[in-house]
Design a protein around this motif. Sequence first.
Motif, short mmCIF file in Angstrom:
data_model
loop_
_atom_site.label_atom_id
_atom_site.label_comp_id
_atom_site.label_asym_id
_atom_site.label_seq_id
_atom_site.Cartn_x
_atom_site.Cartn_y
_atom_site.Cartn_z
N TYR A 191 0.91 -1.25 -0.05
CA TYR A 191 0.13 0.00 -0.15
C TYR A 191 0.83 1.22 0.07
CZ TYR A 191 -3.31 3.62 1.57
OH TYR A 191 -4.06 4.83 1.34
N LEU A 192 1.92 1.42 0.94
CA LEU A 192 2.66 2.53 1.00
C LEU A 192 3.53 2.79 -0.32
CD1 LEU A 192 4.02 1.93 4.66
CD2 LEU A 192 2.38 3.59 3.86
N LYS A 193 3.93 1.76 -1.18
CA LYS A 193 4.71 1.76 -2.26
C LYS A 193 3.59 2.65 -3.19
CE LYS A 193 6.80 -0.68 -5.98
NZ LYS A 193 7.41 -2.08 -6.38
N LEU A 194 2.33 2.05 -3.29
CA LEU A 194 1.17 2.60 -4.44
C LEU A 194 1.10 4.18 -3.95
CD1 LEU A 194 -0.89 2.40 -6.27
CD2 LEU A 194 -2.29 1.35 -4.60
N PRO A 203 4.52 11.25 0.91
CA PRO A 203 4.48 9.84 1.24
C PRO A 203 3.81 9.60 2.45
CG PRO A 203 6.54 9.87 1.10
CD PRO A 203 6.30 11.36 0.65
N LEU A 204 2.75 8.73 3.19
CA LEU A 204 2.51 8.74 4.24
C LEU A 204 3.37 8.08 5.31
CD1 LEU A 204 -0.55 8.66 5.65
CD2 LEU A 204 -0.94 6.44 5.15
N THR A 228 -5.13 -5.33 -10.38
CA THR A 228 -4.38 -4.20 -10.12
C THR A 228 -5.30 -3.18 -9.20
OG1 THR A 228 -3.27 -4.43 -12.10
CG2 THR A 228 -3.51 -2.04 -11.17
N VAL A 229 -4.65 -2.60 -8.23
CA VAL A 229 -5.46 -1.63 -7.62
C VAL A 229 -5.42 -0.17 -8.44
CG1 VAL A 229 -5.59 -0.12 -5.46
CG2 VAL A 229 -4.98 -2.48 -5.25
#
Length: 318
Positions: A191-194, A203-204, A228-229
Amino acid sequence: MSVKAGDIQLSNRIIRNFKQDDMPLLGELYQAVSAEHALFWWVGDQENWDNVFCAFEDGKMVAKGQVGVINIVPPGCEPGCKHHIYVNLKALPERERDYDLLDELYKALYERAVVLMKTLPETYGTYLCVGNYAHEIGNNDFFTEKAGFRHLENLYSMKRSLEEPIPDFPLEDRYRHRLWKMEHAEEEAAYLKLEAEIWPETPLGLERLREYKANPNWITMNVLEGDTVIGSTMAWLEEGDKGAIEDVFVREAWRQRGIAKYLLYRAMSYLQDHGAASVRLQVKAANETALSLYQSVGFAKDQEEHRFYLPLGRGAIN
Protein backbone atom coordinates in the motif's frame (compact mmCIF):
# COMPACT_ATOMS: atom_id res chain seq x y z
CA MET A 1 19.64 24.59 26.71
CA SER A 2 18.93 20.96 27.57
CA VAL A 3 15.36 19.97 28.38
CA LYS A 4 16.62 16.73 29.91
CA ALA A 5 18.79 18.43 32.55
CA GLY A 6 15.77 19.40 34.65
CA ASP A 7 13.02 21.94 34.79
CA ILE A 8 13.51 25.29 33.07
CA GLN A 9 12.60 28.14 35.43
CA LEU A 10 12.28 31.74 34.30
CA SER A 11 11.14 34.03 37.15
CA ASN A 12 7.87 32.36 38.21
CA ARG A 13 7.66 30.25 35.04
CA ILE A 14 8.56 26.57 34.82
CA ILE A 15 8.79 24.64 31.55
CA ARG A 16 8.97 20.85 31.72
CA ASN A 17 7.58 17.64 30.26
CA PHE A 18 3.96 16.75 30.87
CA LYS A 19 3.20 14.46 33.85
CA GLN A 20 0.15 12.46 34.90
CA ASP A 21 -0.64 14.89 37.72
CA ASP A 22 -0.95 17.70 35.14
CA MET A 23 -4.08 16.19 33.59
CA PRO A 24 -6.59 18.50 35.40
CA LEU A 25 -4.54 21.57 34.44
CA LEU A 26 -4.36 20.32 30.86
CA GLY A 27 -8.14 20.01 30.85
CA GLU A 28 -8.48 23.62 31.96
CA LEU A 29 -6.10 24.81 29.25
CA TYR A 30 -7.93 22.74 26.64
CA GLN A 31 -11.29 24.23 27.60
CA ALA A 32 -9.88 27.76 27.40
CA VAL A 33 -8.17 27.19 24.05
CA SER A 34 -10.89 25.07 22.43
CA ALA A 35 -13.36 27.86 23.15
CA GLU A 36 -11.35 29.77 20.55
CA HIS A 37 -11.75 26.89 18.04
CA ALA A 38 -8.02 26.28 17.80
CA LEU A 39 -6.17 23.23 16.53
CA PHE A 40 -5.18 21.66 19.86
CA TRP A 41 -3.32 18.35 20.06
CA TRP A 42 -4.10 16.01 22.92
CA VAL A 43 -1.06 14.61 24.75
CA GLY A 44 -1.64 10.95 23.87
CA ASP A 45 -0.36 8.00 25.87
CA GLN A 46 2.40 8.27 28.46
CA GLU A 47 4.97 6.94 26.00
CA ASN A 48 4.46 10.18 24.03
CA TRP A 49 5.05 12.57 26.92
CA ASP A 50 8.74 13.05 26.13
CA ASN A 51 7.38 15.01 23.15
CA VAL A 52 5.07 17.21 25.27
CA PHE A 53 6.21 20.33 27.12
CA CYS A 54 4.15 22.62 29.34
CA ALA A 55 4.67 26.08 30.78
CA PHE A 56 3.44 26.76 34.33
CA GLU A 57 3.10 30.02 36.21
CA ASP A 58 1.97 30.10 39.84
CA GLY A 59 0.70 26.53 39.58
CA LYS A 60 -1.35 27.18 36.42
CA MET A 61 -0.67 25.70 32.97
CA VAL A 62 -0.45 28.73 30.70
CA ALA A 63 0.82 27.03 27.53
CA LYS A 64 1.41 23.56 26.13
CA GLY A 65 3.33 22.32 23.09
CA GLN A 66 4.30 19.03 21.51
CA VAL A 67 6.05 17.61 18.49
CA GLY A 68 5.46 14.44 16.51
CA VAL A 69 6.75 12.70 13.41
CA ILE A 70 3.91 12.78 10.88
CA ASN A 71 5.47 11.59 7.61
CA ILE A 72 8.50 9.32 7.18
CA VAL A 73 9.65 9.05 3.58
CA PRO A 74 9.98 5.37 2.60
CA PRO A 75 12.98 4.12 0.57
CA GLY A 76 12.86 4.65 -3.17
CA CYS A 77 11.13 8.04 -3.22
CA GLU A 78 12.35 11.08 -5.13
CA PRO A 79 15.46 12.77 -3.64
CA GLY A 80 13.55 15.98 -2.94
CA CYS A 81 11.06 14.30 -0.60
CA LYS A 82 11.08 15.42 3.01
CA HIS A 83 10.21 13.82 6.32
CA HIS A 84 7.66 15.95 8.18
CA ILE A 85 7.77 16.62 11.91
CA TYR A 86 4.89 18.76 13.13
CA VAL A 87 4.78 21.06 16.14
CA ASN A 88 1.69 22.32 17.99
CA LEU A 89 1.96 25.20 20.46
CA LYS A 90 -0.98 26.76 22.30
CA ALA A 91 -1.26 29.33 25.08
CA LEU A 92 -4.20 30.73 27.01
CA PRO A 93 -6.18 33.06 24.71
CA GLU A 94 -5.06 36.15 26.66
CA ARG A 95 -1.43 35.06 26.20
CA GLU A 96 -1.53 34.15 22.50
CA ARG A 97 0.72 37.11 21.63
CA ASP A 98 3.06 36.69 24.59
CA TYR A 99 6.00 35.89 22.34
CA ASP A 100 8.44 35.57 25.25
CA LEU A 101 6.32 32.73 26.65
CA LEU A 102 5.85 31.09 23.25
CA ASP A 103 9.52 31.44 22.37
CA GLU A 104 10.76 29.74 25.54
CA LEU A 105 8.41 26.81 25.00
CA TYR A 106 9.24 26.66 21.29
CA LYS A 107 12.96 26.30 22.08
CA ALA A 108 12.23 23.12 24.04
CA LEU A 109 10.04 21.81 21.22
CA TYR A 110 12.66 22.61 18.58
CA GLU A 111 15.34 20.77 20.53
CA ARG A 112 13.08 17.73 20.84
CA ALA A 113 12.31 17.92 17.09
CA VAL A 114 16.04 17.68 16.37
CA VAL A 115 16.24 14.55 18.56
CA LEU A 116 13.33 13.03 16.60
CA MET A 117 14.92 14.02 13.28
CA LYS A 118 18.04 12.02 14.14
CA THR A 119 15.92 8.86 14.29
CA LEU A 120 14.77 9.29 10.67
CA PRO A 121 16.52 7.91 7.57
CA GLU A 122 19.29 10.32 6.56
CA THR A 123 18.59 9.83 2.84
CA TYR A 124 15.96 12.55 2.97
CA GLY A 125 15.77 15.99 4.56
CA THR A 126 13.27 17.02 7.22
CA TYR A 127 10.77 19.85 7.53
CA LEU A 128 9.52 21.08 10.87
CA CYS A 129 5.92 22.08 10.18
CA VAL A 130 3.00 23.69 11.97
CA GLY A 131 -0.68 23.90 11.08
CA ASN A 132 -3.24 26.34 12.48
CA TYR A 133 -6.69 27.52 11.51
CA ALA A 134 -6.64 30.68 9.43
CA HIS A 135 -8.25 32.67 12.24
CA GLU A 136 -5.44 31.78 14.69
CA ILE A 137 -3.67 34.94 13.62
CA GLY A 138 -1.53 35.43 16.72
CA ASN A 139 -0.17 31.88 16.61
CA ASN A 140 0.48 32.05 12.87
CA ASP A 141 2.27 35.38 13.30
CA PHE A 142 4.54 33.88 15.96
CA PHE A 143 5.70 31.07 13.70
CA THR A 144 6.18 33.22 10.60
CA GLU A 145 7.51 36.44 12.14
CA LYS A 146 9.34 35.20 15.24
CA ALA A 147 10.35 31.62 14.38
CA GLY A 148 10.97 32.15 10.66
CA PHE A 149 8.58 29.54 9.24
CA ARG A 150 7.57 29.77 5.55
CA HIS A 151 4.21 29.11 3.93
CA LEU A 152 3.73 25.48 2.91
CA GLU A 153 0.08 25.04 1.90
CA ASN A 154 -3.54 25.76 2.83
CA LEU A 155 -6.15 23.09 3.40
CA TYR A 156 -9.90 23.02 3.78
CA SER A 157 -11.60 20.81 6.33
CA MET A 158 -14.89 19.66 4.80
CA LYS A 159 -17.95 18.05 6.35
CA ARG A 160 -21.02 16.18 5.16
CA SER A 161 -24.07 14.98 7.04
CA LEU A 162 -24.69 11.25 6.78
CA GLU A 163 -28.30 11.74 7.75
CA GLU A 164 -28.93 12.91 4.19
CA PRO A 165 -29.43 10.34 1.41
CA ILE A 166 -26.37 8.66 -0.09
CA PRO A 167 -26.93 7.83 -3.78
CA ASP A 168 -26.27 4.36 -5.14
CA PHE A 169 -23.47 5.20 -7.56
CA PRO A 170 -22.63 2.38 -10.01
CA LEU A 171 -19.21 0.98 -10.85
CA GLU A 172 -18.38 -0.23 -14.35
CA ASP A 173 -18.57 -4.02 -14.70
CA ARG A 174 -14.88 -4.33 -15.56
CA TYR A 175 -13.95 -3.04 -12.10
CA ARG A 176 -14.53 -4.59 -8.69
CA HIS A 177 -14.68 -3.28 -5.14
CA ARG A 178 -12.66 -4.68 -2.22
CA LEU A 179 -12.50 -4.06 1.52
CA TRP A 180 -8.88 -4.36 2.61
CA LYS A 181 -7.81 -4.69 6.26
CA MET A 182 -4.06 -4.79 5.53
CA GLU A 183 -3.40 -7.41 8.19
CA HIS A 184 0.17 -8.25 7.16
CA ALA A 185 3.37 -6.20 6.87
CA GLU A 186 3.70 -7.18 3.22
CA GLU A 187 0.28 -5.67 2.52
CA GLU A 188 1.24 -2.46 4.34
CA ALA A 189 4.40 -2.22 2.26
CA ALA A 190 2.45 -2.74 -0.96
CA TYR A 191 0.00 0.00 0.00
CA LEU A 192 2.75 2.47 0.94
CA LYS A 193 4.53 1.87 -2.36
CA LEU A 194 1.31 2.64 -4.23
CA GLU A 195 0.55 5.66 -2.04
CA ALA A 196 4.04 7.07 -2.66
CA GLU A 197 3.36 6.80 -6.40
CA ILE A 198 0.40 9.16 -5.98
CA TRP A 199 2.02 11.63 -3.58
CA PRO A 200 5.79 11.27 -4.05
CA GLU A 201 6.61 14.49 -2.18
CA THR A 202 4.57 13.68 0.96
CA PRO A 203 4.20 9.89 1.25
CA LEU A 204 2.26 8.58 4.22
CA GLY A 205 4.86 6.36 5.86
CA LEU A 206 4.37 3.24 7.98
CA GLU A 207 4.03 4.95 11.35
CA ARG A 208 1.24 7.22 10.16
CA LEU A 209 -0.51 4.34 8.41
CA ARG A 210 -0.54 2.35 11.63
CA GLU A 211 -1.94 5.34 13.52
CA TYR A 212 -4.82 5.40 11.05
CA LYS A 213 -5.32 1.65 11.37
CA ALA A 214 -5.67 1.98 15.16
CA ASN A 215 -8.90 3.98 14.79
CA PRO A 216 -12.25 2.22 15.42
CA ASN A 217 -13.72 0.41 12.39
CA TRP A 218 -10.78 1.45 10.20
CA ILE A 219 -10.94 0.02 6.69
CA THR A 220 -9.37 0.61 3.29
CA MET A 221 -11.58 0.42 0.20
CA ASN A 222 -10.10 -0.37 -3.18
CA VAL A 223 -11.31 -0.42 -6.75
CA LEU A 224 -9.44 -2.98 -8.85
CA GLU A 225 -9.17 -3.86 -12.51
CA GLY A 226 -8.16 -7.48 -12.51
CA ASP A 227 -5.60 -7.71 -9.71
CA THR A 228 -4.44 -4.11 -10.09
CA VAL A 229 -5.48 -1.52 -7.49
CA ILE A 230 -6.55 1.55 -9.44
CA GLY A 231 -8.21 3.59 -6.68
CA SER A 232 -8.39 3.65 -2.91
CA THR A 233 -9.59 5.43 0.19
CA MET A 234 -9.69 4.88 3.96
CA ALA A 235 -12.53 5.35 6.42
CA TRP A 236 -12.88 5.07 10.20
CA LEU A 237 -14.90 6.28 13.15
CA GLU A 238 -13.81 9.08 15.45
CA GLU A 239 -15.14 10.12 18.85
CA GLY A 240 -18.88 10.41 19.15
CA ASP A 241 -20.78 9.73 15.96
CA LYS A 242 -18.26 11.25 13.55
CA GLY A 243 -16.57 9.53 10.63
CA ALA A 244 -13.40 10.29 8.73
CA ILE A 245 -12.32 9.70 5.13
CA GLU A 246 -8.63 9.88 4.25
CA ASP A 247 -6.23 9.16 1.40
CA VAL A 248 -8.64 9.30 -1.54
CA PHE A 249 -6.79 8.60 -4.79
CA VAL A 250 -7.13 7.18 -8.28
CA ARG A 251 -4.11 6.24 -10.35
CA GLU A 252 -3.53 8.55 -13.30
CA ALA A 253 -4.47 6.16 -16.13
CA TRP A 254 -7.93 5.56 -14.59
CA ARG A 255 -8.97 9.08 -13.68
CA GLN A 256 -12.12 10.84 -14.93
CA ARG A 257 -14.11 7.58 -14.85
CA GLY A 258 -16.16 8.15 -11.70
CA ILE A 259 -13.97 5.89 -9.55
CA ALA A 260 -13.23 8.50 -6.88
CA LYS A 261 -16.91 9.39 -6.60
CA TYR A 262 -17.80 5.71 -6.27
CA LEU A 263 -15.23 5.28 -3.48
CA LEU A 264 -16.55 8.32 -1.62
CA TYR A 265 -20.13 7.06 -1.72
CA ARG A 266 -19.04 3.58 -0.60
CA ALA A 267 -17.02 5.07 2.27
CA MET A 268 -19.94 7.22 3.37
CA SER A 269 -22.31 4.24 3.28
CA TYR A 270 -19.84 2.20 5.31
CA LEU A 271 -19.57 4.91 7.97
CA GLN A 272 -23.34 5.38 8.03
CA ASP A 273 -23.79 1.63 8.57
CA HIS A 274 -21.39 1.84 11.53
CA GLY A 275 -23.29 4.63 13.26
CA ALA A 276 -21.66 7.82 12.01
CA ALA A 277 -23.96 10.83 11.64
CA SER A 278 -21.41 12.99 9.83
CA VAL A 279 -18.08 12.65 8.06
CA ARG A 280 -15.11 14.93 7.54
CA LEU A 281 -12.10 15.02 5.21
CA GLN A 282 -9.34 17.42 4.24
CA VAL A 283 -8.33 18.74 0.83
CA LYS A 284 -5.60 21.07 -0.33
CA ALA A 285 -7.09 24.46 -1.14
CA ALA A 286 -5.12 24.58 -4.40
CA ASN A 287 -6.56 21.23 -5.60
CA GLU A 288 -9.59 22.59 -7.42
CA THR A 289 -10.40 19.23 -9.04
CA ALA A 290 -10.63 17.43 -5.69
CA LEU A 291 -12.51 20.33 -4.11
CA SER A 292 -15.10 20.22 -6.90
CA LEU A 293 -15.44 16.45 -6.52
CA TYR A 294 -16.08 16.63 -2.78
CA GLN A 295 -18.62 19.40 -3.20
CA SER A 296 -20.40 17.33 -5.86
CA VAL A 297 -21.04 14.54 -3.31
CA GLY A 298 -22.33 16.90 -0.63
CA PHE A 299 -19.27 18.08 1.31
CA ALA A 300 -19.05 21.74 2.35
CA LYS A 301 -16.07 23.76 3.60
CA ASP A 302 -15.87 23.95 7.38
CA GLN A 303 -12.47 25.37 8.37
CA GLU A 304 -9.37 26.60 6.57
CA GLU A 305 -5.98 25.50 7.87
CA HIS A 306 -2.71 27.25 7.08
CA ARG A 307 0.49 25.20 7.23
CA PHE A 308 4.04 26.50 7.48
CA TYR A 309 7.47 24.85 7.45
CA LEU A 310 11.07 25.33 8.48
CA PRO A 311 13.95 23.21 7.09
CA LEU A 312 15.36 21.20 9.98
CA GLY A 313 19.09 20.62 9.62
CA ARG A 314 21.02 17.73 11.14
CA GLY A 315 23.52 18.81 13.74
CA ALA A 316 21.60 22.02 14.47
CA ILE A 317 21.89 21.35 18.22
CA ASN A 318 24.73 19.32 19.67
